[in-house]
Design an enzyme around this catalytic site. Structure first.
Site, PDB file in Angstrom:
ATOM      1  N   HIS A  65      47.886  59.261   9.758  1.00  0.00           N
ATOM      2  CA  HIS A  65      47.190  59.264  11.298  1.00  0.00           C
ATOM      3  C   HIS A  65      47.897  59.345  12.343  1.00  0.00           C
ATOM      4  O   HIS A  65      48.482  58.309  12.613  1.00  0.00           O
ATOM      5  CB  HIS A  65      45.955  58.380  11.174  1.00  0.00           C
ATOM      6  CG  HIS A  65      45.094  58.233  10.127  1.00  0.00           C
ATOM      7  ND1 HIS A  65      43.730  59.074  10.104  1.00  0.00           N
ATOM      8  CD2 HIS A  65      45.196  57.636   9.053  1.00  0.00           C
ATOM      9  CE1 HIS A  65      42.912  58.743   9.081  1.00  0.00           C
ATOM     10  NE2 HIS A  65      43.795  57.844   8.330  1.00  0.00           N
ATOM     11  N   LEU A  66      47.796  60.589  13.146  1.00  0.00           N
ATOM     12  CA  LEU A  66      48.933  60.491  14.288  1.00  0.00           C
ATOM     13  C   LEU A  66      48.321  60.561  15.548  1.00  0.00           C
ATOM     14  O   LEU A  66      48.943  60.212  16.683  1.00  0.00           O
ATOM     15  CB  LEU A  66      49.725  61.946  14.405  1.00  0.00           C
ATOM     16  CG  LEU A  66      51.031  61.945  13.199  1.00  0.00           C
ATOM     17  CD1 LEU A  66      51.474  63.350  13.101  1.00  0.00           C
ATOM     18  CD2 LEU A  66      51.726  60.854  12.675  1.00  0.00           C
ATOM     19  N   ARG A  67      46.975  60.233  15.589  1.00  0.00           N
ATOM     20  CA  ARG A  67      46.023  59.887  16.857  1.00  0.00           C
ATOM     21  C   ARG A  67      46.184  61.000  17.941  1.00  0.00           C
ATOM     22  O   ARG A  67      45.339  60.839  18.838  1.00  0.00           O
ATOM     23  CB  ARG A  67      46.537  58.584  17.498  1.00  0.00           C
ATOM     24  CG  ARG A  67      46.556  57.467  16.242  1.00  0.00           C
ATOM     25  CD  ARG A  67      45.130  57.218  15.536  1.00  0.00           C
ATOM     26  NE  ARG A  67      45.136  56.063  15.063  1.00  0.00           N
ATOM     27  CZ  ARG A  67      44.345  56.090  13.876  1.00  0.00           C
ATOM     28  NH1 ARG A  67      43.431  56.970  13.558  1.00  0.00           N
ATOM     29  NH2 ARG A  67      44.250  54.646  13.180  1.00  0.00           N
ATOM     30  N   ASP A 155      38.499  62.212   6.041  1.00  0.00           N
ATOM     31  CA  ASP A 155      39.186  60.824   6.209  1.00  0.00           C
ATOM     32  C   ASP A 155      38.952  59.769   7.136  1.00  0.00           C
ATOM     33  O   ASP A 155      39.006  60.364   8.231  1.00  0.00           O
ATOM     34  CB  ASP A 155      40.631  60.980   5.584  1.00  0.00           C
ATOM     35  CG  ASP A 155      41.069  59.678   5.388  1.00  0.00           C
ATOM     36  OD1 ASP A 155      40.899  59.097   4.393  1.00  0.00           O
ATOM     37  OD2 ASP A 155      41.765  58.847   6.555  1.00  0.00           O
ATOM     38  N   HIS A 182      37.844  60.759   1.074  1.00  0.00           N
ATOM     39  CA  HIS A 182      37.693  59.051   1.358  1.00  0.00           C
ATOM     40  C   HIS A 182      36.407  58.640   0.798  1.00  0.00           C
ATOM     41  O   HIS A 182      35.327  58.757   0.907  1.00  0.00           O
ATOM     42  CB  HIS A 182      37.488  58.981   3.153  1.00  0.00           C
ATOM     43  CG  HIS A 182      37.354  57.585   3.337  1.00  0.00           C
ATOM     44  ND1 HIS A 182      38.255  57.035   4.327  1.00  0.00           N
ATOM     45  CD2 HIS A 182      36.309  56.610   3.197  1.00  0.00           C
ATOM     46  CE1 HIS A 182      37.666  55.689   4.720  1.00  0.00           C
ATOM     47  NE2 HIS A 182      36.475  55.471   3.752  1.00  0.00           N
ATOM     48  N   ASN A 281      40.628  50.012   5.401  1.00  0.00           N
ATOM     49  CA  ASN A 281      39.614  50.608   4.791  1.00  0.00           C
ATOM     50  C   ASN A 281      40.221  51.662   3.970  1.00  0.00           C
ATOM     51  O   ASN A 281      40.906  52.744   4.256  1.00  0.00           O
ATOM     52  CB  ASN A 281      38.641  51.343   5.737  1.00  0.00           C
ATOM     53  CG  ASN A 281      37.520  51.602   4.996  1.00  0.00           C
ATOM     54  OD1 ASN A 281      37.210  51.453   3.956  1.00  0.00           O
ATOM     55  ND2 ASN A 281      36.461  52.189   5.833  1.00  0.00           N
ATOM     56  N   ASP A 308      48.814  56.298   4.586  1.00  0.00           N
ATOM     57  CA  ASP A 308      47.688  56.004   5.271  1.00  0.00           C
ATOM     58  C   ASP A 308      47.930  55.117   6.591  1.00  0.00           C
ATOM     59  O   ASP A 308      47.409  54.400   7.004  1.00  0.00           O
ATOM     60  CB  ASP A 308      46.545  55.247   4.506  1.00  0.00           C
ATOM     61  CG  ASP A 308      45.327  55.332   5.071  1.00  0.00           C
ATOM     62  OD1 ASP A 308      44.967  55.942   6.040  1.00  0.00           O
ATOM     63  OD2 ASP A 308      44.093  54.595   4.811  1.00  0.00           O
ATOM     64  N   HIS A 312      46.861  51.318  15.487  1.00  0.00           N
ATOM     65  CA  HIS A 312      45.879  50.804  16.433  1.00  0.00           C
ATOM     66  C   HIS A 312      46.612  49.955  17.410  1.00  0.00           C
ATOM     67  O   HIS A 312      47.569  49.529  17.047  1.00  0.00           O
ATOM     68  CB  HIS A 312      44.783  49.977  15.918  1.00  0.00           C
ATOM     69  CG  HIS A 312      43.985  50.877  15.006  1.00  0.00           C
ATOM     70  ND1 HIS A 312      42.914  51.787  15.532  1.00  0.00           N
ATOM     71  CD2 HIS A 312      43.616  50.782  13.430  1.00  0.00           C
ATOM     72  CE1 HIS A 312      42.252  52.225  14.375  1.00  0.00           C
ATOM     73  NE2 HIS A 312      42.767  51.811  13.283  1.00  0.00           N
TER      74      HIS A 312
END
Ligand code: DOR
Length: 427
Positions: A65-67, A155, A182, A281, A308, A312
Site C-alpha cells: 500500500h503506497l497511499r 484489498d 482479501h 487485518n 502487505d 499509517h
C-alpha cells in the site's frame, strides 16, 4: 554503467540455477553469467564483491500500500519506493485503496507517472474490483487494463457480493488479470480488532474469528471453479484457509496464495501489550495457525511471500487499540523476516528466492523474475548473515508503524539493482 558482481551464489529458480558465478550487467541488461568473467573494458565499471552473498533476480513485492494519491501523510510513492529499494525490492504492486481509489485509468496513469518521475523500484498498479471499493458496481476494468494495471483487488475491503466478484473474475480471465482476494466475511468480522480466541477474551478486545477468513476462501475457490479465472488469495493467516487452498490446488484449480511475515513470525500473544502496531487485518493468529502458514510455505501451497506494507501515521496509531487503523509497514523487514525461515531450516534459499521472484512474476504476468542473459538487469543481493537492527530512524518509509522495531534480524538484502542501476546498497 557496467557492473560486475563477483563470486556470489547465483540463485535463479526460473532457470534452475544455483551456482557460484559472476554476473555482468551492461546497458541495463544481464550481459553474461559465467565463472571468472574477465573485467569488461568499460569506463564506468563497478565491481561488487558478492562472496558470501546470494545474487538473485530482483525481488517483487506483490502486495504493497503506497497511499498516494490521497494519504501522503502516511506514505508517498517516493518514500514507498525508497523503502522498497531498501528492503531489496526491484518491483512492487500497489493496492488500489488510495484516495481517490484506483478504479479508473486516470488514477492508474497518475501512479505510473509519479513512479516514473521518482525512478528506482518499479511500481505496478493494481486496479480496484469495484468503484470506490464499495462492492456495488464494477470499476473501469478495461480502461485500467489499457493503462497498465496488473491485477484486480479491493484489498483492505472484502468483496462481499459474490455476483460482483464473479463478474470481475470473468473480466480478469478475459484480460489475463488475476483477482487478488482479501478474504474476510465482513458480517462475522465486524467490530473485531484482533483474532477471536483466548487472548482476545483475556484482553477484553472484540475478536475476528478464523472462520471469517476460511468462509471467504472457500467461496473464492468455488468462484475460481465456476469461472476458470485465476484467484490469488492475499495474506493467508489461518490453518483452515491454508488447507482449503491446498485442496483447491490438488484439484487443479487456478488458485494461488501469499503469506505475510507477521503471520509466520508473530502470534496473537503479541497483542498483549496493546501495541497498536500489532493491529493488522487479517489479525495475528495463535501458534497453530502460524505453524500451518509455515507448513503451507514449505510445501508450496503458499507460493508467494508479500509484505502487505500498510503505513499509517503515528498520530493514527497512537489512538487506543479499538480505534487505531489496521496495518503495519513491512517493505524494509519482509526479506529479513523471510530469511529467518531459512535459518530455521524451513525453506531452502532457492525456495525462498522463488517466492519473491518467479512466483509473483508469473502470477502478475511481469517480465521479471529471472537473471537470464538478455533480460532486464533487476537484481537483489542478499547477505544471509547481515545483522539488521530494525530502527525507526533508519527506515525509509514515511511511517514507522512496525511491531518489529528494536528487533535484530539475521540476514538482509544488501544491494538492489533496477534496470542496471544500483538503487540501494549496504555493501
Ligand atoms: O492491516 C491491513 N491494512 N490490512 C488490509 O487489508 C489493509 C491495510 C491498509 O490498507 O491499511
Amino acid at each position: 554503467m557496467h557492473i560486475l558482481i563477483r563470486g556470489g551464489r547465483v540463485i535463479d529458480p526460473a532457470q534452475g540455477l544455483d551456482r557460484h558465478l559472476d554476473v555482468w550487467i551492461a546497458d541495463g541488461k544481464i550481459a553474461a553469467l559465467d565463472k571468472n568473467l574477465p573485467l569488461p573494458p568499460a569506463e564506468t565499471l563497478r565491481v561488487i564483491d558478492a562472496r558470501g552473498c546470494v545474487v538473485a533476480p530482483g525481488f517483487i513485492d506483490m502486495h504493497t500500500h503506497l497511499r498516494e494519491p490521497g494519504f501522503e501523510h502516511k506514505e508517498t510513492i517516493a518514500t514507498g519506493l525508497a523503502a522498497a529499494a531498501a528492503g531489496g525490492f526491484t518491483a512492487v504492486a500497489a493496492m488500489a485503496n488510495t484516495q481517490p481509489v484506483n478504479d479508473t485509468a486516470a488514477v492508474t496513469e497518475y501512479m505510473l507517472q509519479r513512479a516514473a518521475a521518482v525512478g528506482g523500484t518499479r511500481l505496478y498498479p493494481i486496479g480496484a474490483v469495484s468503484q470506490g471499493l464499495r462492492g456495488k458496481e464494477l470499476a473501469e476494468i478495461g480502461s485500467m487494463h489499457r493503462a497498465g494495471i496488473v491485477a484486480l483487488s479491493d484489498d483492505g475491503m472484502p468483496v462481499m457480493n459474490s455476483r460482483l466478484l464473479r463478474r470481475a473474475m470473468e473480466y480478469g480471465a478475459m484480460l489475463g488479470l488475476p483477482v487478488i482476494s482479501h478474504c474476510e466475511d465482513q458480517t462475522l468480522a465486524a467490530g473485531g480488532v484482533m483474532h477471536e480466541g483466548v487472548v482476545s477474551t483475556e484482553l477484553g478486545l472484540p475478536g475476528i474469528p478464523a472462520a471469517a477468513e476460511s468462509i471467504m476462501v472457500y467461496r473464492d475457490v468455488q468462484l475460481a471453479a465456476l469461472t476458470g479465472a485465476h484467484v490469488h488469495i492475499a495474506h493467508l493467516s489461518t490453518a483452515e484457509a491454508v488447507d482449503l487452498v491446498r485442496r483447491a490446488k490438488d484439484k487443479g484449480l487456478p488458485v494461488t496464495a501469499e503469506a505475510c511475515p507477521h503471520h509466520f513470525t508473530l502470534t496473537d500473544e503479541a497483542v498483549r501489550g496493546y501495541d497498536t502496531n500489532t493491529k493488522v487485518n487479517p489479525p495475528l493468529r495463535p501458534a497453530a495457525d502460524v505453524e500451518a502458514v509455515k507448513a503451507g510455505l514449505q510445501d508450496g501451497t503458499i507460493e508467494v511471500i508479500a509484505s502487505d506494507h500498510a503505513p499509517h501515521h503515528a498520530a493514527e496509531k497512537e489512538q487506543d487499540y479499538l480505534t487505531a487503523p489496521f496495518g503495519m509497514i513491512g517493505l524494509e523487514t519482509t526479506v529479513s523476516l523471510a530469511l529467518q525461515l531459512y535459518h530455521e531450516g524451513l525453506l531452502s534459499l532457492p525456495q525462498l528466492v522463488t517466492k519473491f521472484t518467479v512466483a509473483p512474476a508469473r502470477i502478475l504476468g511481469l517480465p521479471h523474475g529471472t537473471l537470464r542473459v538478455g533480460s532486464t538487469a533487476d537484481v537483489t543481493i542478499l547477505d544471509p548473515e547481515y545483522e539488521l537492527v530494525v530502527e525507526a530512524a533508519t527506515l525509509r518509509s514515511r511511517s514507522k508503524n512496525s511491531p518489529f522495531l528494536g528487533w535484530r534480524l539475521r540476514g538482509a538484502a544488501v544491494m538492489t539493482i533496477v534496470g542496471g542501476h544500483i538503487v540501494f546498497e549496504r555493501l
